[in-house]
Design a protein around this motif. Structure first.
Motif, PDB file in Angstrom:
ATOM      1  N   MET A 120      24.954 -23.521  18.559  1.00 27.02           N
ATOM      2  CA  MET A 120      24.267 -22.270  18.208  1.00 27.02           C
ATOM      3  C   MET A 120      23.527 -22.381  16.878  1.00 27.02           C
ATOM      4  SD  MET A 120      26.688 -19.182  19.318  1.00 27.02           S
ATOM      5  CE  MET A 120      27.390 -19.106  20.930  1.00 27.02           C
ATOM      6  N   GLU A 121      24.057 -23.234  16.001  1.00 26.69           N
ATOM      7  CA  GLU A 121      23.400 -23.395  14.709  1.00 26.69           C
ATOM      8  C   GLU A 121      22.004 -23.975  14.900  1.00 26.69           C
ATOM      9  OE1 GLU A 121      24.828 -26.362  12.157  1.00 26.69           O
ATOM     10  OE2 GLU A 121      24.502 -25.216  10.314  1.00 26.69           O
ATOM     11  N   ARG A 122      21.844 -24.795  15.950  1.00 23.23           N
ATOM     12  CA  ARG A 122      20.544 -25.411  16.235  1.00 23.23           C
ATOM     13  C   ARG A 122      19.630 -24.505  17.047  1.00 23.23           C
ATOM     14  NH1 ARG A 122      23.467 -30.449  16.684  1.00 23.23           N
ATOM     15  NH2 ARG A 122      24.154 -29.808  18.724  1.00 23.23           N
ATOM     16  N   LEU A 123      20.194 -23.388  17.507  1.00 25.15           N
ATOM     17  CA  LEU A 123      19.433 -22.492  18.375  1.00 25.15           C
ATOM     18  C   LEU A 123      18.243 -21.912  17.620  1.00 25.15           C
ATOM     19  CD1 LEU A 123      19.523 -20.970  21.153  1.00 25.15           C
ATOM     20  CD2 LEU A 123      20.787 -19.194  19.978  1.00 25.15           C
ATOM     21  N   ASP A 124      17.086 -21.944  18.271  1.00 18.66           N
ATOM     22  CA  ASP A 124      15.882 -21.396  17.653  1.00 18.66           C
ATOM     23  C   ASP A 124      15.858 -19.889  17.914  1.00 18.66           C
ATOM     24  OD1 ASP A 124      13.454 -20.724  16.730  1.00 18.66           O
ATOM     25  OD2 ASP A 124      12.313 -22.142  17.957  1.00 18.66           O
ATOM     26  N   PHE A 125      16.217 -19.112  16.892  1.00 21.01           N
ATOM     27  CA  PHE A 125      16.376 -17.677  17.115  1.00 21.01           C
ATOM     28  C   PHE A 125      15.047 -16.958  17.325  1.00 21.01           C
ATOM     29  CE2 PHE A 125      20.708 -18.402  15.752  1.00 21.01           C
ATOM     30  CZ  PHE A 125      21.398 -17.526  16.572  1.00 21.01           C
ATOM     31  N   SER A 126      13.924 -17.665  17.069  1.00 21.45           N
ATOM     32  CA  SER A 126      12.637 -17.020  17.355  1.00 21.45           C
ATOM     33  C   SER A 126      12.468 -16.822  18.859  1.00 21.45           C
ATOM     34  CB  SER A 126      11.488 -17.845  16.769  1.00 21.45           C
ATOM     35  OG  SER A 126      11.484 -19.125  17.357  1.00 21.45           O
ATOM     36  N   LEU A 127      13.124 -17.688  19.655  1.00 17.22           N
ATOM     37  CA  LEU A 127      13.091 -17.524  21.111  1.00 17.22           C
ATOM     38  C   LEU A 127      13.807 -16.240  21.512  1.00 17.22           C
ATOM     39  CD1 LEU A 127      13.855 -21.178  22.268  1.00 17.22           C
ATOM     40  CD2 LEU A 127      11.682 -19.963  22.441  1.00 17.22           C
TER      41      LEU A 127
ATOM     42  N   GLU B 253      14.113 -13.638  19.585  1.00 14.24           N
ATOM     43  CA  GLU B 253      13.228 -12.554  19.172  1.00 14.24           C
ATOM     44  C   GLU B 253      12.107 -12.340  20.181  1.00 14.24           C
ATOM     45  OE1 GLU B 253      11.973 -11.922  14.653  1.00 14.24           O
ATOM     46  OE2 GLU B 253      13.242 -13.692  14.985  1.00 14.24           O
ATOM     47  N   ALA B 254      11.569 -13.476  20.664  1.00 14.93           N
ATOM     48  CA  ALA B 254      10.487 -13.395  21.651  1.00 14.93           C
ATOM     49  C   ALA B 254      10.964 -12.654  22.891  1.00 14.93           C
ATOM     50  CB  ALA B 254      10.018 -14.805  22.017  1.00 14.93           C
ATOM     51  N   GLY B 255      12.218 -12.933  23.271  1.00 15.64           N
ATOM     52  CA  GLY B 255      12.795 -12.257  24.421  1.00 15.64           C
ATOM     53  C   GLY B 255      12.800 -10.750  24.224  1.00 15.64           C
ATOM     54  N   TYR B 256      13.220 -10.338  23.044  1.00 18.10           N
ATOM     55  CA  TYR B 256      13.264  -8.900  22.756  1.00 18.10           C
ATOM     56  C   TYR B 256      11.856  -8.310  22.730  1.00 18.10           C
ATOM     57  CZ  TYR B 256      18.202  -9.158  21.521  1.00 18.10           C
ATOM     58  OH  TYR B 256      19.550  -9.311  21.571  1.00 18.10           O
ATOM     59  N   ASP B 257      10.899  -9.076  22.165  1.00 14.54           N
ATOM     60  CA  ASP B 257       9.519  -8.598  22.092  1.00 14.54           C
ATOM     61  C   ASP B 257       8.975  -8.323  23.484  1.00 14.54           C
ATOM     62  OD1 ASP B 257       9.425  -8.613  19.432  1.00 14.54           O
ATOM     63  OD2 ASP B 257       8.368 -10.530  19.214  1.00 14.54           O
ATOM     64  N   LEU B 258       9.460  -9.112  24.453  1.00 15.05           N
ATOM     65  CA  LEU B 258       8.967  -8.937  25.824  1.00 15.05           C
ATOM     66  C   LEU B 258       9.820  -7.924  26.581  1.00 15.05           C
ATOM     67  CD1 LEU B 258       8.248 -12.710  26.457  1.00 15.05           C
ATOM     68  CD2 LEU B 258       6.540 -10.906  26.181  1.00 15.05           C
ATOM     69  N   TYR B 259      10.484  -7.080  25.830  1.00 16.95           N
ATOM     70  CA  TYR B 259      11.256  -5.956  26.385  1.00 16.95           C
ATOM     71  C   TYR B 259      12.449  -6.353  27.239  1.00 16.95           C
ATOM     72  CZ  TYR B 259       7.349  -3.297  24.673  1.00 16.95           C
ATOM     73  OH  TYR B 259       6.415  -2.753  23.850  1.00 16.95           O
TER      74      TYR B 259
ATOM     75  N   VAL C  73      18.657 -11.105  27.453  1.00 18.43           N
ATOM     76  CA  VAL C  73      18.406 -12.166  26.473  1.00 18.43           C
ATOM     77  C   VAL C  73      19.584 -13.110  26.421  1.00 18.43           C
ATOM     78  CG1 VAL C  73      18.157 -12.628  24.009  1.00 18.43           C
ATOM     79  CG2 VAL C  73      16.813 -10.821  25.078  1.00 18.43           C
ATOM     80  N   LEU C  74      20.786 -12.526  26.432  1.00 14.00           N
ATOM     81  CA  LEU C  74      22.004 -13.348  26.388  1.00 14.00           C
ATOM     82  C   LEU C  74      22.057 -14.295  27.584  1.00 14.00           C
ATOM     83  CD1 LEU C  74      24.711 -13.791  24.893  1.00 14.00           C
ATOM     84  CD2 LEU C  74      25.710 -12.089  26.398  1.00 14.00           C
TER      85      LEU C  74
ATOM     86  N   MET D  25       5.564  -2.541  18.041  1.00 10.25           N
ATOM     87  CA  MET D  25       6.972  -2.404  18.427  1.00 10.25           C
ATOM     88  C   MET D  25       7.588  -1.207  17.755  1.00 10.25           C
ATOM     89  SD  MET D  25       9.210  -5.834  18.793  1.00 10.25           S
ATOM     90  CE  MET D  25      10.734  -5.059  18.316  1.00 10.25           C
ATOM     91  N   SER D  26       8.208  -0.381  18.533  1.00  9.76           N
ATOM     92  CA  SER D  26       8.746   0.842  17.950  1.00  9.76           C
ATOM     93  C   SER D  26      10.102   0.580  17.320  1.00  9.76           C
ATOM     94  CB  SER D  26       8.886   1.912  19.031  1.00  9.76           C
ATOM     95  OG  SER D  26       9.666   1.411  20.099  1.00  9.76           O
ATOM     96  N   LYS D  27      10.872  -0.291  17.962  1.00 11.83           N
ATOM     97  CA  LYS D  27      12.232  -0.463  17.470  1.00 11.83           C
ATOM     98  C   LYS D  27      12.440  -1.896  16.988  1.00 11.83           C
ATOM     99  CE  LYS D  27      16.888   0.224  19.187  1.00 11.83           C
ATOM    100  NZ  LYS D  27      17.592   0.324  20.453  1.00 11.83           N
ATOM    101  N   GLN D  28      12.977  -2.031  15.806  1.00 13.49           N
ATOM    102  CA  GLN D  28      13.211  -3.363  15.261  1.00 13.49           C
ATOM    103  C   GLN D  28      14.557  -3.895  15.751  1.00 13.49           C
ATOM    104  OE1 GLN D  28      10.761  -4.834  13.351  1.00 13.49           O
ATOM    105  NE2 GLN D  28      11.979  -6.655  13.775  1.00 13.49           N
ATOM    106  N   PHE D  29      14.513  -4.992  16.502  1.00 18.79           N
ATOM    107  CA  PHE D  29      15.769  -5.582  16.954  1.00 18.79           C
ATOM    108  C   PHE D  29      16.324  -6.497  15.878  1.00 18.79           C
ATOM    109  CE2 PHE D  29      14.491  -4.321  21.176  1.00 18.79           C
ATOM    110  CZ  PHE D  29      15.700  -3.975  21.732  1.00 18.79           C
ATOM    111  N   ASN D  30      17.607  -6.475  15.756  1.00 21.74           N
ATOM    112  CA  ASN D  30      18.238  -7.411  14.842  1.00 21.74           C
ATOM    113  C   ASN D  30      18.927  -8.481  15.681  1.00 21.74           C
ATOM    114  OD1 ASN D  30      19.704  -8.803  13.021  1.00 21.74           O
ATOM    115  ND2 ASN D  30      20.713  -7.026  12.105  1.00 21.74           N
ATOM    116  N   ILE D  31      18.406  -9.719  15.574  1.00 26.94           N
ATOM    117  CA  ILE D  31      18.917 -10.778  16.448  1.00 26.94           C
ATOM    118  C   ILE D  31      20.393 -11.078  16.219  1.00 26.94           C
ATOM    119  CG2 ILE D  31      16.792 -12.021  16.947  1.00 26.94           C
ATOM    120  CD1 ILE D  31      18.134 -13.914  14.577  1.00 26.94           C
TER     121      ILE D  31
END
Lengths: 303, 266
Positions: free
Chosen positions: A193-200, A202-208, A214-215, B1-7
């Motif tokens: 998990m430490e190597r996990l690219d968390f921007s991916l 975030e991208a998942g969340y951005d795409l609703y 996402v999990l 984006m309306s809601k800020q997600f916290n990863i």
């Protein structure tokens, strides 16, 4: 020129094997060699007072799952050992699943802390890992024994009138094994998990995507190697567990490890004990091979 | 984006993680607390006292077991670290070689084979030697401990070697330094945190071993863990808690020292 480099190669090779010699000698003498002797012992006849008679026999291997009837001398399928194997496999699988259930969120929690905090949280996982297994098992025993902390507390609150018998049950073995092997799950999970690219993520969340999506679709596939490694690291020692079931399981909740010990102690049947340990080893090797296959199908992992 | 997600937040994850940490530490902390109990119960608090530490200190069996544990752990960590340094040099400073996979499998073997299987294998093998030679001293335990400590000593040392810059060693070799000189003057000064970390890990692993010791030891050769395992069958007093707390203290000290050593940069 060619000659010179080949003598240099030969010298380097000789030096390498000289350097490896002490380690390999000790490992052959006190690890691999004795295993071969164990395999050999499983084909001998038990001696009257422990030990063996130097006479070949398949008896031990028959006895792993069969029983010779004392009256008509016929071989019959016996579930005495089988049920202990089954209990071991069942408890080890349950231990693995429970460790995953608790370990995954814990590793995720640590991996998402700020860089400086992470080492501290990891130290909190590593300390129990390097603490004597016996001490940790004993700590759990003190907690759940009839006159232990949990019962004392429950009695004091008035939830129960008499202490609950928790020790010497399958539940207590399971609790003990989850407790002692949990760090083994968290360590490899955290590493991936430490190597996990968390921007991916975030991208998942951005795409609703929802958190669950996402999990399931982003995080799990990426940390799969860690999940597999952690599972194998918990499953293998659980299957061969000896101390925890001995201290927490009492006499009627044997696991394979205790069954093997019994044959070398009171049972005085060394060949059967040897056959049982080789069987245990074989199960573990199958699990490890399955792991290598599963891990081999993953993307190559940079360590 | 309306809601800020916290990863860093997955529903329920933080809660489970906190439960995990509490569950990991609560039993250990209770064990430490009750080692200071004035009464002989391990669940009812009767006031603070050092009496169980004193009684453990004065217990001759505990004294002997402690000395035996330390002697074995010192020998085993010394031998396994020595072997591990040589093995690590052989496997990091050369190109891929024939039999490499077998060598790695051999070094890691103690990590893959269940401890109980190794334990009975050693019981069988050493019983043969005991009958043949009549020798029943501590050497069996020391050799057995050395074997399973090798992978633990090997891993941090190899990690350190892999992280080291090769150019200094190559420069020294170019200047006609013989291999041993290169090792002593160049490699060793950079490698020592790894060696110390490996040795400490091996020491703690040997000190904590129960299963293999229980099967390999001859009569009257209890170490602290096997002594404790034997005691658990009888009436348990906080004396065991006191011994556990001391062992716990040693492990924690070593783990922290190990972590610090692993982080030292050149």
């Amino acid at each position: 020129m060619a000659d010179m480099s080949s003598t240099a190669d030969a010298r380097a090779s000789r030096r390498r094997w000289l350097l490896l010699a002490p380690a390999l000698f000790i490992l052959v003498f006190a690890a691999a060699g004795p295993l071969l002797i164990t395999l050999f012992y499983s084909f001998l006849t038990p001696g009257d007072y422990g030990g063996v008679e130097w006479q070949g026999s398949w008896q031990a291997w028959f006895n792993v799952f069969m029983e010779r009837d004392i009256f008509d001398d016929t071989l019959a399928w016996s579930d005495a050992h089988l049920s202990i194997f089954w209990r071991s496999v069942k408890l080890s699988l349950m231990t693995t699943v429970l460790c995953l259930f608790f370990g995954f969120p814990t590793a995720y929690f640590i991996a998402t802390r700020p860089k400086k905090q992470r080492d501290l949280w990891m130290l909190l996982i590593i300390i129990p890992f390097w603490t004597n297994l016996l001490i940790r098992t004993f700590a759990i025993v003190e907690l759940i024994r009839a006159e232990g902390t949990v019962n004392t507390l429950l009695l004091w609150i008035g939830v129960i009138d008499a202490p609950i018998q928790m020790l010497f049950t399958e539940f207590s073995i399971l609790l003990g094994m989850v407790y002692v092997y949990l760090p083994l799950m968290v360590l490899p999970l955290y590493a991936s998990m430490e190597r996990l690219d968390f921007s991916l993520v975030e991208a998942g969340y951005d795409l609703y995507a929802t958190r669950l999506q996402v999990l399931r679709r982003v995080i799990l596939p990426l940390v799969k190697p860690g999940v597999i490694a952690g599972s194998i690291l918990v499953f293998v020692p659980s299957l061969g567990a000896y101390v925890t079931p001995r201290v927490m399981g009492g006499g009627n909740q044997l696991m394979i490890g205790n069954l093997i010990e019994l044959q070398f102690g009171q049972g005085r049947n060394w060949p059967l004990g040897a056959a049982l340990s080789i069987t245990l080893l074989a199960i573990v090797m199958v699990a490890l091979l399955a792991y290598v296959r599963a891990a081999g199908n993953q993307e190559p992992h940079r360590v | 984006m309306s809601k800020q997600f916290n990863i860093s937040r997955q529903t329920g994850f933080t809660t489970i993680a906190m439960v995990c940490f509490v569950l990991l530490y609560m039993p250990i902390i209770l064990l430490v607390i009750y080692s200071f109990n004035a009464g002989s119960s391990i669940a009812i608090w009767e006031g603070f006292s050092w009496r169980w530490y004193q009684s453990a200190w004065e217990n001759e069996q505990v004294q002997e077991a402690t000395i035996r544990s330390l002697v074995i752990a010192l020998w085993a960590s010394g031998i396994s670290t020595f072997c591990a340094v040589l093995a690590a040099l052989a496997t990091t400073r050369t190109r891929k070689f024939r039999g490499q996979a077998a060598v790695f499998a051999m070094i890691n073997q103690p990590l893959m084979v269940p401890e109980i299987v190794t334990a009975v294998a050693l019981l069988i093998f050493f019983a043969m030697i005991k009958v043949a030679t009549g020798y029943t001293g501590l050497a069996y335990l020391i050799v057995a401990h050395s074997a399973f400590c090798i992978p633990f000593a090997y891993l941090p040392i190899r990690a350190r070697l892999q992280g080291m810059d090769l150019s200094l060693e190559q420069a020294a070799a170019d200047l006609y330094a013989p291999p041993f000189q290169v090792f002593r003057r160049i490699t060793l000064p950079q490698l020592w945190p790894g060696i110390l970390a490996g040795a400490m890990l091996a020491f703690v692993i040997s000190l904590d071993d129960v299963v293999i010791t229980e099967f390999v030891k001859s009569a009257g050769q209890d170490t602290l863990p096997t002594y404790m395992l034997g005691q658990l069958r009888r009436v348990v007093t906080p004396e065991i808690n006191a011994i556990s707390t001391v062992l716990l203290g040693i492990s924690v000290t070593f783990v922290i020292a190990f972590t610090v050593l692993s982080k030292i940069k050149n």
